[in-house]
Design a protein around this motif. Structure first.
Motif, PDB file in Angstrom:
ATOM      1  N   ARG A 108      55.870  21.042   8.363  1.00 42.99           N
ATOM      2  CA  ARG A 108      57.176  21.016   7.763  1.00 42.99           C
ATOM      3  C   ARG A 108      58.228  20.327   8.522  1.00 42.99           C
ATOM      4  N   ALA A 109      58.259  20.428   9.865  1.00 47.04           N
ATOM      5  CA  ALA A 109      59.288  19.962  10.733  1.00 47.04           C
ATOM      6  C   ALA A 109      59.081  18.513  10.509  1.00 47.04           C
ATOM      7  N   ALA A 110      57.968  17.841  10.660  1.00 48.48           N
ATOM      8  CA  ALA A 110      57.908  16.411  10.369  1.00 48.48           C
ATOM      9  C   ALA A 110      58.335  15.832   8.927  1.00 48.48           C
ATOM     10  N   LYS A 111      58.047  16.617   8.109  1.00 54.87           N
ATOM     11  CA  LYS A 111      58.301  16.153   6.664  1.00 54.87           C
ATOM     12  C   LYS A 111      60.018  16.237   6.662  1.00 54.87           C
ATOM     13  N   LYS A 116      64.438  14.014   5.157  1.00 56.35           N
ATOM     14  CA  LYS A 116      65.767  14.364   4.936  1.00 56.35           C
ATOM     15  C   LYS A 116      66.664  14.076   5.978  1.00 56.35           C
ATOM     16  N   TYR A 117      66.165  14.381   7.326  1.00 56.40           N
ATOM     17  CA  TYR A 117      67.412  14.054   8.516  1.00 56.40           C
ATOM     18  C   TYR A 117      67.443  12.859   9.319  1.00 56.40           C
ATOM     19  N   CYS A 118      66.281  12.214   9.590  1.00 54.55           N
ATOM     20  CA  CYS A 118      66.158  10.886  10.386  1.00 54.55           C
ATOM     21  C   CYS A 118      66.807   9.699   9.561  1.00 54.55           C
ATOM     22  N   GLY A 119      67.871   9.421   9.973  1.00 57.12           N
ATOM     23  CA  GLY A 119      68.838   8.310   9.727  1.00 57.12           C
ATOM     24  C   GLY A 119      68.044   7.000  10.126  1.00 57.12           C
ATOM     25  N   THR A 131      54.462   5.751   7.022  1.00 53.81           N
ATOM     26  CA  THR A 131      53.729   6.885   6.811  1.00 53.81           C
ATOM     27  C   THR A 131      53.580   7.690   8.030  1.00 53.81           C
ATOM     28  N   TYR A 132      53.371   8.910   7.849  1.00 54.46           N
ATOM     29  CA  TYR A 132      53.064   9.841   9.103  1.00 54.46           C
ATOM     30  C   TYR A 132      51.766  10.869   9.028  1.00 54.46           C
ATOM     31  N   GLU A 133      51.532  11.219  10.124  1.00 55.89           N
ATOM     32  CA  GLU A 133      50.644  12.611  10.105  1.00 55.89           C
ATOM     33  C   GLU A 133      50.798  13.451  11.246  1.00 55.89           C
TER      34      GLU A 133
END
Length: 138
Positions: A108-111, A116-119, A131-133
């Motif tokens: 949830r934190a990564a998503k 939403k947050y990382c400019g 992409t991420y995991e």
């Protein structure tokens, strides 16, 4: 607007005093009129992205009261072979170590950071496949 003054010191070596007051040097390899004295500009882009999302995740997990022993990011990239040699793929791996880590909260934190947050990620979105995991490692 925020101003960044970037000075050419010699060859491809540049210096910048950031608006937050920190010194940054940027250089190229000797094969590109540089002195190999500092990171390359494209490396700073990835460092900015990793730092941005990493700080988000730490902050979000603190609010969720999730403690971890260690947190690392691995960023895998692909760039165009021809000019402009831009990034076309970025894959972020969020790696956590710790006991009884709640994978749902880590994800949830990564998503939240990614969407939403990382400019920095938002600045890449639309022109780069990101992409991420999330992994819990021993």
């Amino acid at each position: 607007m925020t101003e960044f003054l970037v000075k050419n010191l010699h060859g491809s070596h540049f210096y910048m005093k950031t608006p937050s007051g920190h010194d940054v040097h940027i250089d190229a390899g000797v094969d590109n009129n540089g002195y190999d004295s500092a990171p390359r500009p494209m490396e700073f882009l990835i460092a900015g992205l990793a730092g941005c999302t990493g700080m988000d995740v730490v902050s979000i997990l603190k609010k969720m009261r999730v403690d971890f022993e260690e947190f690392n990011l691995r960023v895998l990239t692909e760039r165009n072979e021809d000019h402009p040699k831009k990034y076309n793929k970025i894959h972020v791996i969020y790696e956590f170590k710790g006991d009884n880590l709640p994978i749902d909260k880590l994800e949830r934190a990564a998503k939240l950071s990614q969407e939403k947050y990382c400019g920095a990620i938002a600045s890449f979105r639309g022109s780069v496949d990101i992409t991420y995991e999330v992994k819990i490692v021993d």
